[in-house]
Design a protein around this motif. Sequence first.
Motif, short mmCIF file in Angstrom:
data_model
loop_
_atom_site.label_atom_id
_atom_site.label_comp_id
_atom_site.label_asym_id
_atom_site.label_seq_id
_atom_site.Cartn_x
_atom_site.Cartn_y
_atom_site.Cartn_z
N TRP A 63 0.84 -1.21 0.00
CA TRP A 63 0.00 0.00 0.00
C TRP A 63 0.87 1.25 0.00
O TRP A 63 1.71 1.43 0.88
CB TRP A 63 -0.90 -0.01 1.23
CG TRP A 63 -2.05 0.97 1.17
CD1 TRP A 63 -2.38 1.82 0.16
CD2 TRP A 63 -3.04 1.18 2.19
NE1 TRP A 63 -3.50 2.55 0.46
CE2 TRP A 63 -3.93 2.16 1.70
CE3 TRP A 63 -3.25 0.63 3.45
CZ2 TRP A 63 -5.01 2.61 2.45
CZ3 TRP A 63 -4.33 1.07 4.19
CH2 TRP A 63 -5.20 2.05 3.69
N ASN A 64 0.65 2.09 -0.98
CA ASN A 64 1.21 3.44 -0.98
C ASN A 64 0.25 4.30 -0.15
O ASN A 64 -0.80 4.70 -0.64
CB ASN A 64 1.34 3.98 -2.41
CG ASN A 64 1.88 5.40 -2.47
OD1 ASN A 64 1.74 6.17 -1.51
ND2 ASN A 64 2.48 5.76 -3.58
N GLN A 66 -0.43 7.54 1.10
CA GLN A 66 0.00 8.89 0.73
C GLN A 66 0.42 9.72 1.93
O GLN A 66 -0.33 9.89 2.88
CB GLN A 66 -1.14 9.60 -0.02
CG GLN A 66 -0.81 10.99 -0.49
CD GLN A 66 -2.03 11.67 -1.10
OE1 GLN A 66 -3.16 11.31 -0.80
NE2 GLN A 66 -1.79 12.63 -1.97
N ASP A 220 4.45 0.64 -5.66
CA ASP A 220 3.86 1.57 -6.62
C ASP A 220 4.90 1.78 -7.71
O ASP A 220 5.91 2.43 -7.49
CB ASP A 220 3.52 2.88 -5.90
CG ASP A 220 3.11 3.99 -6.86
OD1 ASP A 220 2.97 3.73 -8.07
OD2 ASP A 220 2.93 5.13 -6.39
N ASN A 222 4.29 3.03 -10.88
CA ASN A 222 3.96 4.14 -11.77
C ASN A 222 3.90 3.75 -13.24
O ASN A 222 4.04 4.59 -14.13
CB ASN A 222 4.90 5.32 -11.55
CG ASN A 222 4.45 6.20 -10.40
OD1 ASN A 222 3.30 6.64 -10.36
ND2 ASN A 222 5.33 6.43 -9.44
N THR A 247 -5.83 1.10 -9.45
CA THR A 247 -5.50 1.16 -8.02
C THR A 247 -5.34 2.57 -7.47
O THR A 247 -5.07 2.72 -6.28
CB THR A 247 -4.19 0.39 -7.76
OG1 THR A 247 -3.13 0.98 -8.54
CG2 THR A 247 -4.33 -1.08 -8.13
N THR A 248 -5.48 3.60 -8.30
CA THR A 248 -5.38 4.96 -7.79
C THR A 248 -6.74 5.64 -7.82
O THR A 248 -7.63 5.24 -8.60
CB THR A 248 -4.36 5.81 -8.58
OG1 THR A 248 -4.83 5.99 -9.92
CG2 THR A 248 -3.00 5.14 -8.59
N ASP A 264 -0.17 -0.03 -9.01
CA ASP A 264 0.24 -0.74 -7.79
C ASP A 264 0.09 -2.24 -8.04
O ASP A 264 -0.93 -2.68 -8.58
CB ASP A 264 -0.61 -0.32 -6.60
CG ASP A 264 -0.53 1.17 -6.33
OD1 ASP A 264 0.39 1.58 -5.61
OD2 ASP A 264 -1.38 1.91 -6.86
N SER A 280 -7.40 -5.92 -5.30
CA SER A 280 -7.31 -4.65 -4.59
C SER A 280 -8.36 -4.61 -3.50
O SER A 280 -9.37 -5.31 -3.58
CB SER A 280 -7.52 -3.47 -5.56
OG SER A 280 -8.83 -3.51 -6.11
N SER A 297 -5.51 7.72 1.70
CA SER A 297 -4.53 7.67 0.61
C SER A 297 -5.22 7.89 -0.72
O SER A 297 -6.45 7.73 -0.83
CB SER A 297 -3.81 6.31 0.58
OG SER A 297 -2.84 6.28 -0.44
N HIS A 299 -4.26 5.93 -3.13
CA HIS A 299 -4.06 4.59 -3.70
C HIS A 299 -4.88 3.58 -2.91
O HIS A 299 -5.08 3.73 -1.70
CB HIS A 299 -2.60 4.16 -3.61
CG HIS A 299 -1.68 4.92 -4.49
ND1 HIS A 299 -1.03 4.36 -5.57
CD2 HIS A 299 -1.27 6.22 -4.47
CE1 HIS A 299 -0.28 5.26 -6.17
NE2 HIS A 299 -0.39 6.40 -5.51
#
Length: 308
Positions: A63-64, A66, A220, A222, A247-248, A264, A280, A297, A299
Amino acid sequence: MNIKKINYLFLLFLFTAFSCISNSGKSALAEQQLNLIPNKIESSSNNSITSQNQNESLNIISWNIQDLGRSKNDNELHQIAQILRNSDLVAIQEVVAKDPAGAQAVAKIADELNRMGNKWDYRVSDPTNSPSAYISERYAYLWKTSKVKLLNKASLDKELENECLREPFIGKFQMKKGGEPFYVINFHSRKFNDRPEEEIIHFKYYPERLNSERILLAGDFNLNEKHNVWENLYKIGFKPALKDTKTTLKIKCKNGNYLNHSIDNIYFTQSGIKMISSGSIDIVENCGNLEKARFLSDHLPVYLNCKL
């Protein structure tokens, strides 16, 4: 009752009423946030993260989160822990590095998890060796000690510190029941328009460098799993846990859609790791929750339930 005492009680009543009114907005928001816990998992199979083979499998979440640090209040950290509680091992990206509140937030999440029925441990990386303090981040691992143990100190990959804006964080783990060790590579790539593939291309050397057939690349990236840079890893046996999975989170919901990019993922070596399920965790569920979810987040968490 004398006049002075009546006046005092009246002033006390006004002060209490004002305090309740001034805090009502924040309290209501906190209550809404605590009600945001998802009750379903978006999965690429029909199995949930709480598999019937739970005692034999590894449930890993990436998990990103944020800006994980001072921006998250206690209610949000509690909610993050609620989302993570059914996993065995967690890889977190985007822990704030330039403020000690980043590492402290990870410790608070671990403390919340320890209050939920299982013992957890954690490690936070040093700040990445990045060109500036604004790019530098920390990574974190959290794990359920009844299922997993850390076999090394866990460290940033110094061999890639000149190749990556944020070099990966490598942890060597083993299932508590025994078996062969496995590695988790925790990574947050440079932005999508800054050619993250020039960082990812170096990951194809990990099986040889680590002398292991049990490697998970979590983070993550990108870019999605269809980018041609991944062909270099697919040829040596890696596989993406997620396919065509956004996922974002968008800033605003449009036509009922709040999801954006498929970036992600958890990539794993098929020779030593067998996927049971993946997907997810939808922390939004509907457009009405989007603003509240983004307090946690931008994400979604992603997960892989597997056997090693």
